[in-house]
Design a protein around this motif. Structure first.
Motif, PDB file in Angstrom:
ATOM      1  N   VAL A  77       0.825  -1.214   0.000  1.00  0.00           N
ATOM      2  CA  VAL A  77       0.000   0.000   0.000  1.00  0.00           C
ATOM      3  C   VAL A  77       0.864   1.271   0.000  1.00  0.00           C
ATOM      4  O   VAL A  77       0.592   2.187  -0.782  1.00  0.00           O
ATOM      5  N   PRO A  78       1.910   1.375   0.841  1.00  0.00           N
ATOM      6  CA  PRO A  78       2.745   2.584   0.785  1.00  0.00           C
ATOM      7  C   PRO A  78       3.439   2.778  -0.569  1.00  0.00           C
ATOM      8  O   PRO A  78       3.750   3.908  -0.944  1.00  0.00           O
ATOM      9  N   CYS A  79       3.668   1.680  -1.305  1.00  0.00           N
ATOM     10  CA  CYS A  79       4.271   1.806  -2.640  1.00  0.00           C
ATOM     11  C   CYS A  79       3.338   2.568  -3.577  1.00  0.00           C
ATOM     12  O   CYS A  79       3.785   3.352  -4.415  1.00  0.00           O
ATOM     13  N   LYS A  80       2.046   2.336  -3.430  1.00  0.00           N
ATOM     14  CA  LYS A  80       1.055   3.064  -4.237  1.00  0.00           C
ATOM     15  C   LYS A  80       1.039   4.532  -3.851  1.00  0.00           C
ATOM     16  O   LYS A  80       0.894   5.399  -4.698  1.00  0.00           O
ATOM     17  N   GLU A  81       1.183   4.811  -2.549  1.00  0.00           N
ATOM     18  CA  GLU A  81       1.177   6.196  -2.072  1.00  0.00           C
ATOM     19  C   GLU A  81       2.396   6.978  -2.565  1.00  0.00           C
ATOM     20  O   GLU A  81       2.292   8.162  -2.853  1.00  0.00           O
ATOM     21  N   GLU A  82       3.553   6.334  -2.654  1.00  0.00           N
ATOM     22  CA  GLU A  82       4.767   7.038  -3.062  1.00  0.00           C
ATOM     23  C   GLU A  82       4.922   7.124  -4.578  1.00  0.00           C
ATOM     24  O   GLU A  82       5.794   7.833  -5.065  1.00  0.00           O
ATOM     25  N   HIS A  83       4.076   6.423  -5.318  1.00  0.00           N
ATOM     26  CA  HIS A  83       4.229   6.321  -6.768  1.00  0.00           C
ATOM     27  C   HIS A  83       4.216   7.688  -7.463  1.00  0.00           C
ATOM     28  O   HIS A  83       4.981   7.923  -8.399  1.00  0.00           O
ATOM     29  N   LYS A  84       3.378   8.599  -6.983  1.00  0.00           N
ATOM     30  CA  LYS A  84       3.306   9.928  -7.606  1.00  0.00           C
ATOM     31  C   LYS A  84       4.637  10.681  -7.478  1.00  0.00           C
ATOM     32  O   LYS A  84       5.006  11.447  -8.355  1.00  0.00           O
ATOM     33  N   TYR A  85       5.379  10.430  -6.393  1.00  0.00           N
ATOM     34  CA  TYR A  85       6.672  11.083  -6.215  1.00  0.00           C
ATOM     35  C   TYR A  85       7.719  10.487  -7.166  1.00  0.00           C
ATOM     36  O   TYR A  85       8.578  11.201  -7.672  1.00  0.00           O
ATOM     37  N   LEU A  86       7.619   9.185  -7.396  1.00  0.00           N
ATOM     38  CA  LEU A  86       8.508   8.552  -8.370  1.00  0.00           C
ATOM     39  C   LEU A  86       8.212   9.081  -9.780  1.00  0.00           C
ATOM     40  O   LEU A  86       9.129   9.301 -10.574  1.00  0.00           O
ATOM     41  N   MET A  87       6.925   9.282 -10.080  1.00  0.00           N
ATOM     42  CA  MET A  87       6.556   9.838 -11.384  1.00  0.00           C
ATOM     43  C   MET A  87       7.140  11.241 -11.542  1.00  0.00           C
ATOM     44  O   MET A  87       7.630  11.596 -12.617  1.00  0.00           O
ATOM     45  N   ASP A  88       7.107  12.018 -10.493  1.00  0.00           N
ATOM     46  CA  ASP A  88       7.691  13.356 -10.515  1.00  0.00           C
ATOM     47  C   ASP A  88       9.200  13.279 -10.764  1.00  0.00           C
ATOM     48  O   ASP A  88       9.749  14.008 -11.595  1.00  0.00           O
ATOM     49  N   LEU A  89       9.883  12.382 -10.043  1.00  0.00           N
ATOM     50  CA  LEU A  89      11.333  12.232 -10.210  1.00  0.00           C
ATOM     51  C   LEU A  89      11.704  11.689 -11.589  1.00  0.00           C
ATOM     52  O   LEU A  89      12.803  11.953 -12.088  1.00  0.00           O
ATOM     53  N   SER A  90      10.813  10.936 -12.204  1.00  0.00           N
ATOM     54  CA  SER A  90      11.118  10.362 -13.524  1.00  0.00           C
ATOM     55  C   SER A  90      11.245  11.444 -14.593  1.00  0.00           C
ATOM     56  O   SER A  90      11.817  11.204 -15.654  1.00  0.00           O
ATOM     57  N   LYS A  91      10.748  12.639 -14.311  1.00  0.00           N
ATOM     58  CA  LYS A  91      10.848  13.752 -15.256  1.00  0.00           C
ATOM     59  C   LYS A  91      12.225  14.408 -15.218  1.00  0.00           C
ATOM     60  O   LYS A  91      12.588  15.143 -16.127  1.00  0.00           O
ATOM     61  N   LYS A  92      12.979  14.154 -14.161  1.00  0.00           N
ATOM     62  CA  LYS A  92      14.332  14.721 -14.058  1.00  0.00           C
ATOM     63  C   LYS A  92      15.271  13.918 -14.952  1.00  0.00           C
ATOM     64  O   LYS A  92      15.322  12.703 -14.873  1.00  0.00           O
ATOM     65  N   THR A 143      14.196   3.009  -0.680  1.00  0.00           N
ATOM     66  CA  THR A 143      14.796   3.699  -1.811  1.00  0.00           C
ATOM     67  C   THR A 143      16.246   4.037  -1.481  1.00  0.00           C
ATOM     68  O   THR A 143      16.548   4.441  -0.361  1.00  0.00           O
ATOM     69  N   PHE A 144      17.100   3.860  -2.474  1.00  0.00           N
ATOM     70  CA  PHE A 144      18.517   4.142  -2.320  1.00  0.00           C
ATOM     71  C   PHE A 144      18.930   5.132  -3.404  1.00  0.00           C
ATOM     72  O   PHE A 144      18.683   4.884  -4.580  1.00  0.00           O
ATOM     73  N   LEU A 145      19.565   6.224  -3.009  1.00  0.00           N
ATOM     74  CA  LEU A 145      20.126   7.169  -3.964  1.00  0.00           C
ATOM     75  C   LEU A 145      21.588   6.779  -4.159  1.00  0.00           C
ATOM     76  O   LEU A 145      22.334   6.639  -3.192  1.00  0.00           O
ATOM     77  N   ILE A 146      21.971   6.592  -5.415  1.00  0.00           N
ATOM     78  CA  ILE A 146      23.286   6.041  -5.750  1.00  0.00           C
ATOM     79  C   ILE A 146      24.002   6.975  -6.718  1.00  0.00           C
ATOM     80  O   ILE A 146      23.387   7.500  -7.657  1.00  0.00           O
ATOM     81  N   LEU A 159       8.336   7.468  -0.095  1.00  0.00           N
ATOM     82  CA  LEU A 159       8.760   8.839  -0.386  1.00  0.00           C
ATOM     83  C   LEU A 159       7.614   9.792  -0.052  1.00  0.00           C
ATOM     84  O   LEU A 159       6.445   9.420  -0.122  1.00  0.00           O
ATOM     85  N   ASN A 160       7.980  11.027   0.282  1.00  0.00           N
ATOM     86  CA  ASN A 160       6.983  12.063   0.551  1.00  0.00           C
ATOM     87  C   ASN A 160       7.524  13.381   0.007  1.00  0.00           C
ATOM     88  O   ASN A 160       8.592  13.422  -0.606  1.00  0.00           O
ATOM     89  N   GLU A 161       6.780  14.479   0.225  1.00  0.00           N
ATOM     90  CA  GLU A 161       7.186  15.788  -0.302  1.00  0.00           C
ATOM     91  C   GLU A 161       8.567  16.195   0.192  1.00  0.00           C
ATOM     92  O   GLU A 161       9.389  16.670  -0.571  1.00  0.00           O
ATOM     93  N   LYS A 162       8.810  16.015   1.479  1.00  0.00           N
ATOM     94  CA  LYS A 162      10.083  16.413   2.072  1.00  0.00           C
ATOM     95  C   LYS A 162      11.242  15.628   1.454  1.00  0.00           C
ATOM     96  O   LYS A 162      12.269  16.190   1.085  1.00  0.00           O
ATOM     97  N   LEU A 163      11.075  14.314   1.326  1.00  0.00           N
ATOM     98  CA  LEU A 163      12.127  13.475   0.746  1.00  0.00           C
ATOM     99  C   LEU A 163      12.317  13.769  -0.737  1.00  0.00           C
ATOM    100  O   LEU A 163      13.442  13.742  -1.238  1.00  0.00           O
ATOM    101  N   LEU A 164      11.230  14.057  -1.430  1.00  0.00           N
ATOM    102  CA  LEU A 164      11.319  14.418  -2.846  1.00  0.00           C
ATOM    103  C   LEU A 164      12.174  15.674  -3.009  1.00  0.00           C
ATOM    104  O   LEU A 164      13.079  15.717  -3.854  1.00  0.00           O
TER     105      LEU A 164
END
Length: 172
Positions: A77-92, A143-146, A159-164
């Motif tokens: 369930v939390p994966c579904k909640e964070e998905h919008k933040y991943l979509m946002d990051l995918s634009k970078k 999530t791991f930033l590498i 992920l959330n707004e702050k982490l994004l």
């Protein structure tokens, strides 16, 4: 004399117990490890999500680009909640998002991506969870930033707004 000492002793005992519980409530139970120095990523073999071709971590994490490895599952369930933040990051353009599908049913995972869209540049399968263990993951999502084949930030939970914002700042 005994009748005066007992109430004082009782009040004193109550105050000590209250103080211990009060201090205990101020401490958090959430264990969040900190990465004191950059840790080299583990080497692993896996199967690519769609093609089922065998892939090695050396083929995934190449050069000095930023990579965001996201461990996810369709049943999470939390994966579904964070998905919008991943979509946002995918634009970078300077971050490549890698998905690690953890102990999941392939059809459910595929439908998850069809319904919510696919933010990942590459997805590999971790059907038995051993790759997640090698990464030191506690569960999903993580999530791991590498960068330069080293983990520079580990995020436990969704992920959330702050982490994004923090990820965007680190990858500027």
């Amino acid at each position: 004399m005994k009748t005066k000492i007992f109430p004082i002793f009782l009040i004193f005992t109550f105050l000590i117990i209250f103080f211990v519980f009060y201090k205990g409530l101020q401490n958090t139970n959430v264990y969040t490890p900190t990465i004191k120095s950059e840790i080299k990523i583990p080497n692993f073999d896996a199967k690519e999500f769609f093609s089922k071709d065998k892939i090695n971590s050396d083929q995934i994490f190449i050069g000095s680009d930023y990579y965001l490895l996201n461990i996810w599952a369709s049943w999470c369930v939390p994966c579904k909640e964070e998905h919008k933040y991943l979509m946002d990051l995918s634009k970078k353009e300077n971050i490549k998002i890698i998905g690690q599908n953890y102990k999941d049913n392939f059809e459910n995972a595929k439908n998850f991506l069809i319904n919510l869209d696919n933010p990942y540049d590459l997805i590999f399968l971790d059907n038995d969870g051993t790759i997640a263990i090698e990464w030191g993951a506690y569960g999903v999502p993580e999530t791991f930033l590498i960068q330069n084949n080293k983990i520079i930030k580990k995020i436990i939970g969704p992920l959330n707004e702050k982490l994004l914002f923090e990820i965007k700042e680190l990858t500027q």
